[in-house]
Enzyme design. Structure first.
Site, PDB file in Angstrom:
ATOM      1  N   ASP A 153      -0.571  -4.036 -13.599  1.00 19.47           N
ATOM      2  CA  ASP A 153      -1.004  -3.553 -12.398  1.00 19.47           C
ATOM      3  C   ASP A 153      -2.634  -3.658 -12.564  1.00 19.47           C
ATOM      4  OD1 ASP A 153      -2.179  -1.592 -10.780  1.00 19.47           O
ATOM      5  OD2 ASP A 153      -0.724  -0.136 -11.464  1.00 19.47           O
ATOM      6  N   GLU A 157       9.231  -3.682  11.471  1.00 24.49           N
ATOM      7  CA  GLU A 157      10.235  -3.694  10.165  1.00 24.49           C
ATOM      8  C   GLU A 157      10.761  -5.014  10.026  1.00 24.49           C
ATOM      9  OE1 GLU A 157      12.918  -0.460  10.614  1.00 24.49           O
ATOM     10  OE2 GLU A 157      11.520   1.056  10.485  1.00 24.49           O
ATOM     11  N   LYS A 193     -10.101  -1.629  -3.852  1.00 20.39           N
ATOM     12  CA  LYS A 193     -11.018  -1.227  -5.053  1.00 20.39           C
ATOM     13  C   LYS A 193     -12.025  -2.414  -5.451  1.00 20.39           C
ATOM     14  CE  LYS A 193      -7.915   1.776  -7.606  1.00 20.39           C
ATOM     15  NZ  LYS A 193      -6.366   1.658  -7.232  1.00 20.39           N
ATOM     16  N   ARG A 236      -7.477   0.150   2.524  1.00 21.03           N
ATOM     17  CA  ARG A 236      -6.640   1.114   1.428  1.00 21.03           C
ATOM     18  C   ARG A 236      -5.224   0.327   1.555  1.00 21.03           C
ATOM     19  NH1 ARG A 236      -7.582   5.171  -1.247  1.00 21.03           N
ATOM     20  NH2 ARG A 236      -9.852   4.769  -0.737  1.00 21.03           N
ATOM     21  N   THR A 276      -3.748  -2.632  -6.192  1.00 22.64           N
ATOM     22  CA  THR A 276      -4.288  -1.992  -4.666  1.00 22.64           C
ATOM     23  C   THR A 276      -5.326  -3.186  -4.116  1.00 22.64           C
ATOM     24  OG1 THR A 276      -6.036  -1.126  -5.864  1.00 22.64           O
ATOM     25  CG2 THR A 276      -4.105   0.379  -5.390  1.00 22.64           C
ATOM     26  N   TYR A 307       5.830  -1.665  15.646  1.00 18.83           N
ATOM     27  CA  TYR A 307       6.740  -1.528  14.609  1.00 18.83           C
ATOM     28  C   TYR A 307       7.117  -3.026  14.203  1.00 18.83           C
ATOM     29  CZ  TYR A 307       8.101   3.172  13.434  1.00 18.83           C
ATOM     30  OH  TYR A 307       8.230   4.476  12.858  1.00 18.83           O
TER      31      TYR A 307
END
Ligand code: DSN
Length: 425
Positions: A208, A59, A237, A243, A234, A57
């Site tokens: 975007d 965070e 692609k 991903r 993203t 973790y």
């Protein structure tokens, strides 16, 4: 592949899962991936995503974590952010969004209030579900108005963005934010024109670039900077990374709001193994070879487009400037749906997705269009001549209306071609 515990722990421990992973390896190796939003990552990216960085973790952000033991993670995230900034030429990058849709959600929640108006291209014209689809957060909690394409066949730039009409829609609706950047739009986006309209109506401009990020990074599509106030993308692609999502900007105040919206606003622990994969991908994209890759994607898309047009297929907007094209199947065969085309092609080893075309008379589960992209085949080493072969395969399958024998013959030829162009290894 070996199934001993040391070199292949999944196969040894969990053959039930391994069976399908191996089948997927075979599928990817022996089929042609033409889905415009997919790619094949390098072994280095794959290693990062499958690494021990999944265990922790972290965070918070580098130097400001809510868990101990994060020093190595801080370095990895700093590398990812620094490389992203260098790659896209901007001052701030948040590399934590789990996906493009969650990156977009973070921007909305950072910079708009529920009910605020924003302008975008509707999904059915090539936009994205997080750009105002009614049942998505963006359409449920915010108020989209949509600018049009040119829908009149006699117009120059038919089925391309109608920038004059976009301006009129925005001046009328006074959106707080204008969105550009799309999921099924084959043409260059004029970010400067969008920014001029944003300035005129006092709106923020969000680009975007999920689909074209690799082309922007490789210098074959104009950059959204310095025009856009916020850029989302993203990473999986055309950019050919793991991903995931990312948000970039040049304004410190906006950057602070975005950081807060990503964590703790929308997400908890970042996927640090994926962030390592992003860092590795950005490192790859900073190399000179990536520019050649991006150039080849566009050349390959153009070659495929020209070969399809030569076989009497109509392409939305008449062609492509980027990595993708949208085939309007109606001209070839009025009865042919995108759903049938997708399924017949799949049985011949050619993986595509049905896609609505502007003013599509058919519903999204059928569609009259097929979206094709060149990024994954370019990764395998395909050049223009192989793209012409791909057009020939597609045409043979569709002209034969998915006849089993024709599909089986093409399937064999596809497998032979794939064998000559192995996946990255
Ligand atoms: N689902 C992606 C695509 O295929 O374009 C967009 O998020």
């Amino acid at each position: 592949m070996s199934t001993d515990t040391a070199s292949n722990p999944i196969a040894a421990q969990d053959p039930e899962v391994w069976r399908w992973m191996e089948a997927e390896q075979q599928r990817q190796a022996s089929t042609l991936e033409l889905i415009a939003s997919e790619n094949h990552v390098s072994p280095a990216v794959m290693q990062a995503v499958g690494s021990n960085l999944t265990n922790k973790y972290a965070e918070g952000y580098p130097g400001r974590r809510y868990y101990g033991g994060c020093e190595n993670y801080d370095h990895v995230e700093d590398i990812a952010r620094d490389r992203a900034k260098e790659l896209f030429g901007c001052q701030f990058a948040n590399v934590q969004p789990h996906s493009g849709a969650s990156a977009n959600a973070a921007v909305f929640f950072a910079l708009l209030q529920p009910g605020d108006t924003f302008a975008s291209l509707v999904l059915s014209d090539g936009g994205h579900l997080s750009h105002g689809m009614k049942i998505n957060f963006s359409g449920k909690y915010f108020h989209p108005v949509h600018y049009p394409l040119k829908y009149d066949r006699s117009q120059d730039g038919y089925e391309q963005i109608d920038y004059d009409a976009m301006r009129a829609v925005c001046l009328e609706a006074k959106p707080k934010m204008i969105l550009c950047g799309y999921s099924a739009y084959p043409r260059v986006i004029d970010f400067a024109k969008f920014r001029a309209v944003a300035d005129e109506c006092g709106a923020l401009l969000m680009a975007d670039i999920a689909h074209i990020a690799g082309l922007v990074a490789g210098g074959v599509h104009p950059s959204p900077f310095p025009h856009a106030h916020i850029v989302t993308t993203t990473t999986h692609k055309t950019l050919r990374g793991p991903r995931g999502g990312m948000i970039m900007c040049n304004d410190e105040e906006i950057a602070k709001k975005i950081d807060k919206a990503v964590f703790p606003g929308l997400q908890g622990g970042p996927l640090m193994h994926v962030i390592a994969g992003k860092a590795v991908c950005y490192g790859e994209a900073l190399k000179p070879e990536f520019k050649q890759y991006a150039r080849q994607i566009v050349d390959n898309a153009k070659a495929l487009a020209a070969a399809l047009v030569g076989r009497n297929y109509r392409l939305v907007s008449g062609g492509t400037d980027n990595h993708l094209m949208l085939v309007d199947l109606q001209q070839k065969d009025a009865e042919l749906t995108g759903a049938d085309a997708e399924s017949w092609l799949e049985s011949a080893g050619i993986i595509t997705n049905k896609n609505g075309i502007p003013k599509d008379p058919r519903p999204p589960v059928q569609t009259s269009g097929l979206r094709l992209g060149a990024a994954a085949l370019t990764t395998r080493g395909f050049k223009q001549s192989q793209m012409v072969q791909v057009a020939d395969f597609i045409d043979r399958v569709l002209s034969a209306k998915g006849d089993e024998k024709v599909c089986a013959t093409v399937r064999g030829e596809v497998a032979d071609l794939c064998a000559q162009f192995p996946l990255p290894h």
